[in-house]
Design an enzyme around this catalytic site. Structure first.
Site, PDB file in Angstrom:
ATOM      1  CE  LYS A  93      -4.167  -1.892   0.357  1.00  0.00           C
ATOM      2  NZ  LYS A  93      -5.224  -1.666  -0.646  1.00  0.00           N
ATOM      3  CD  GLU A 115     -10.017   4.544   0.782  1.00  0.00           C
ATOM      4  OE1 GLU A 115      -9.751   5.747   0.616  1.00  0.00           O
ATOM      5  OE2 GLU A 115      -9.385   3.624   0.217  1.00  0.00           O
ATOM      6  CB  SER A 380      -0.262  -8.007  -1.308  1.00  0.00           C
ATOM      7  OG  SER A 380      -1.110  -8.827  -0.526  1.00  0.00           O
TER       8      SER A 380
HETATM    9  C1  LIG Z   1      -1.696  -7.030   2.445  1.00  0.00           C
HETATM   10  C2  LIG Z   1      -2.835  -6.606   1.582  1.00  0.00           C
HETATM   11  N1  LIG Z   1      -3.031  -7.212   0.405  1.00  0.00           N
HETATM   12  C3  LIG Z   1      -4.053  -6.874  -0.402  1.00  0.00           C
HETATM   13  C4  LIG Z   1      -4.976  -5.914  -0.040  1.00  0.00           C
HETATM   14  C5  LIG Z   1      -6.123  -5.628  -0.974  1.00  0.00           C
HETATM   15  O1  LIG Z   1      -6.004  -4.441  -1.664  1.00  0.00           O
HETATM   16  P1  LIG Z   1      -5.690  -4.424  -3.226  1.00  0.00           P
HETATM   17  O2  LIG Z   1      -6.615  -5.369  -3.875  1.00  0.00           O
HETATM   18  O3  LIG Z   1      -5.923  -3.013  -3.610  1.00  0.00           O
HETATM   19  O4  LIG Z   1      -4.276  -4.828  -3.416  1.00  0.00           O
HETATM   20  C6  LIG Z   1      -4.827  -5.235   1.191  1.00  0.00           C
HETATM   21  C7  LIG Z   1      -5.789  -4.199   1.617  1.00  0.00           C
HETATM   22  O5  LIG Z   1      -5.854  -3.765   2.737  1.00  0.00           O
HETATM   23  C8  LIG Z   1      -3.723  -5.597   2.015  1.00  0.00           C
HETATM   24  O6  LIG Z   1      -3.539  -5.002   3.204  1.00  0.00           O
END
Ligand SMILES: Cc1ncc(COP(=O)(O)O)c(C=O)c1O
Lengths: 396, 257
Positions: A93, A115, A380
């Site tokens: 993020k 948000e 992620s």
């Molecule tokens: C570690 C992690 N992966 C994925 C996401 C999902 O968001 P996005 O689909 O925008 O990557 C989040 C959202 O809070 C997250 O904290």
């Protein structure tokens, strides 16, 4: 022939039939200001220099691309993990919040709003606001504030003001509504840092560009390690879709690379408690863009469910709606239970406890044929924020 | 002639438009409240189509929308409730709502049914002008439905002229940079904005809305436009007392000298 142009936003803000800027006139001047300036500002050499510098020395980029040996053995494939979990603040993020706060500064904005659902984007926003000495207000659903208490405290420690969204279902979609209302009420000095590839144009494109550093690095890291710049397959989880957009970005026009998106099925797609938008959603307008969303026949947005607060969103970004609609990406739905087991699996095989969002992407390995393939999974985020959920689940 | 044009051809000042949420306070109240408003002397009526995520609305209208939805209100039901509208109500009626429920209903069917029950105009704040012109204008016009645009203090001069060009009936002049909600007074900054727009001599009538709540704010707004729109303050009144007598006296308190 598939070309990248098919998957990039067009001049009107659309990906195929999805996207656009469905905002009330009150928000339009802000949106136009962004539309008219974001490409010019983000392509300035001084902007790029500061963005690259902060990603390197503050965030800790490039993040490693790690060949997961034991995981590869288990699946008889070559599985690489893109370690976004090692970014400062624990998830991808922050790539976006660094970019957007620099953009906000270039637009002479004084205040930041955002948000947050799980609190990861809120923390990443509060972090860059502290870094830049800017005032920061985070909207978070009252229900999520209880579920994600440690992140609420992290944001407060970082100096942000947290405002509870008490409207509607009191979760992420309502926090997004409240942030948009705040922006309507404070149009001139405030920038809204949206946390995913959602919202009115140019946000989906803006956020995808900032996150595209993920696949930019994968390309050269793979070249170093296996002598070619692309895998057979990239796997990422999709809430709004920002980490997936970043991991897919430079492979969109490479049909030899399969794109796999893992959505949260919650208790299952046959169950009402789910967040698998491409399975359960229909076309409509949510938070300023035309996309796929979960809704009633009457067009009321329904409340999704997932064990993972970061995937607990009733829509997906318009780029993903288009990737789904065009068949360019393959979407799979992963239940709570499957994701939790996959999270434990990665912990035991590689010593990496993933965020529960990420665990959904890991679980996709069981749903598609990966044998003998070169696979990149976008990790992620890390699981620190989810320890309570792991503990409550308890099956380890 | 569209009923909205009829109103403005007869009345150039002090036009009162009142907003209320369909199916509120009780699900079957829609037509009763419309009739009570007309009997009380209102010039136009705006009926809100309840939506789960109304980003341009403040707490009062959010709350009335959510309660109406909880009671089972929908656009389909609203069209049914309005079946006999024109047996009882002669003044213009405008539907205000967000684009998503209309898309799910089907845009063409929406326009057909609006025409069928006698709706004169539609306000969809989150339908952008570009999309309107490219995709929807023709359908609106074929059915004789006016699409009402909003303008705000931040709307650029160039865009104000574009809106004037694309508008029929009237322009909804949002009084300040804000979401809906009753306010007690009109500020100097707002008056500067009202005067700035007034001097532009637009060809389309303007009604000022958002934050208009009582006789004082109504009269003030009317100095700078053909009239004004009251929403949240009327919903607050319904919350206190929604009887026909209470509606008559609320409207009277605004329009009687
Ligand atoms: C570690 C992690 N992966 C994925 C996401 C999902 O968001 P996005 O689909 O925008 O990557 C989040 C959202 O809070 C997250 O904290």
């Amino acid at each position: 022939m598939i070309t990248k142009e098919n998957y990039k936003v067009n001049s009107k803000g659309y990906y195929g039939k999805f996207g656009g800027a469905y905002v009330p006139e009150m928000l339009l001047p802000n949106i136009l200001e962004l539309q008219e300036n974001y490409l010019e500002i983000t392509s300035r050499p001084s902007f790029k220099k500061e963005f690259d510098y902060l990603l390197k020395d503050y965030v800790g980029r490039p993040t490693p691309l790690y060949l997961a040996q034991r995981m590869s053995e288990k699946y008889q494939a070559q599985i690489f993990l893109k370690r976004e979990d090692l970014c400062h603040t624990g998830a991808h993020k922050v790539n976006n919040t660094i970019g957007q706060i620099l953009l906000a500064k270039a637009l002479h904005k004084k205040k930041i709003i955002a948000e947050t659902g799980a609190g990861q984007h809120g923390v990443a926003t509060a972090t860059v606001c502290a870094l830049m000495g800017m005032e920061c207000i985070i909207y978070m659903g009252a229900v999520d504030m209880v579920r994600q208490r440690p992140n609420v405290e992290r944001m407060k420690i970082l100096g942000a003001e947290i405002r509870a969204a008490e409207s509607g279902s009191k979760t992420l979609k309502d926090a997004t509504n409240e942030a948009m209302r705040h922006w309507i009420n404070n149009p001139t000095d405030t920038h809204y840092i949206i946390g995913s590839v959602v919202g009115p144009h140019p946000y989906p494109d803006l956020v995808a560009r900032f996150q595209s550093v993920i696949s930019e690095e994968i390309k050269y890291q793979l070249t170093e390690q296996i002598g070619k710049d692309h895998p057979d397959m990239v796997i990422a989880c999709v809430g709004g879709g920002s980490n997936a957009a970043g991991a897919f970005y430079h492979y969109l026009d490479r049909p030899e690379v399969q794109l796999i998106a893992a959505e949260a099925a919650g208790l299952g797609i046959d169950n009402k408690k789910s967040a698998a938008t491409t399975f359960l959603g229909t076309e409509g307008v949510l938070h300023g863009s035309k996309t796929l969303l979960m809704q009633t026949a009457d067009g009321q947005v329904t409340e999704p469910y997932s064990i993972s607060a970061g995937l607990d969103y009733p829509g997906i970004g318009p780029i993903h709606a288009h990737l789904f609609d065009s068949g360019r990406a393959h979407f799979c739905a992963v239940t709570d239970e499957e994701a939790m087991h996959a999270g434990i699996d990665l912990s035991r095989l590689e010593g990496i406890i993933p965020a529960i969002e990420t665990a959904h992407a890991i679980s996709a390995l069981d749903k598609i044929e990966v044998k003998d393939k070169v696979v990149v999974i976008n990790v992620s985020g890390r699981g620190d924020k989810d320890l309570d959920t792991y503990i409550t689940w308890g099956k380890y | 002639m569209n009923r909205i044009d009829e109103v403005f051809s007869k009345k150039k000042k002090g036009v009162l438009n009142i907003y209320f949420t369909a199916g509120y306070p009780k699900i079957d109240d829609t037509l009763r409240i419309a009739r009570a408003l007309e009997a009380a002397g209102v010039d136009l009526i705006e009926i809100g189509i309840p939506y789960s995520d109304p980003i341009a609305d403040g707490p009062t209208i959010q709350d009335s929308s959510q309660k109406a939805l909880d009671a089972g209100m929908s656009l389909k039901l609203l069209m049914k409730q309005l079946q006999d509208l024109r047996k009882y109500v002669k003044i213009p009626v405008i539907l205000m709502g967000y684009i998503n429920p209309v898309l799910q209903y089907g845009f063409t069917k929406f326009c057909q049914d609006c025409k069928g029950v006698g709706i004169d105009g539609v306000i969809l704040p989150d339908l952008p002008m570009q999309e309107y012109v490219e995709m929807y204008q023709q359908t609106f016009e074929e059915h004789g439905i006016y699409n009402i645009f909003l303008m705000t203090p931040q709307t650029s001069e160039k865009r104000v002229f574009q809106i004037n060009e694309a508008s029929k009936g009237f322009i909804y002049m949002v009084s300040s940079a804000s979401i809906t909600g009753a306010k007690q007074e009109v500020s100097q900054a707002q008056i500067d904005y009202f005067e700035r727009i007034q001097k532009m001599n637009l060809s389309v009538q303007r009604l000022i809305g958002f934050g208009i709540s009582n006789k004082e704010t109504f009269d003030n707004a009317c100095q700078y436009a053909s009239g004004a729109i009251i929403g949240s303050a009327f919903i607050n009144q319904l919350n206190k007392d929604d009887s026909d007598e209470a509606i008559t006296s609320f409207v009277g308190s605004i329009i009687n000298p």
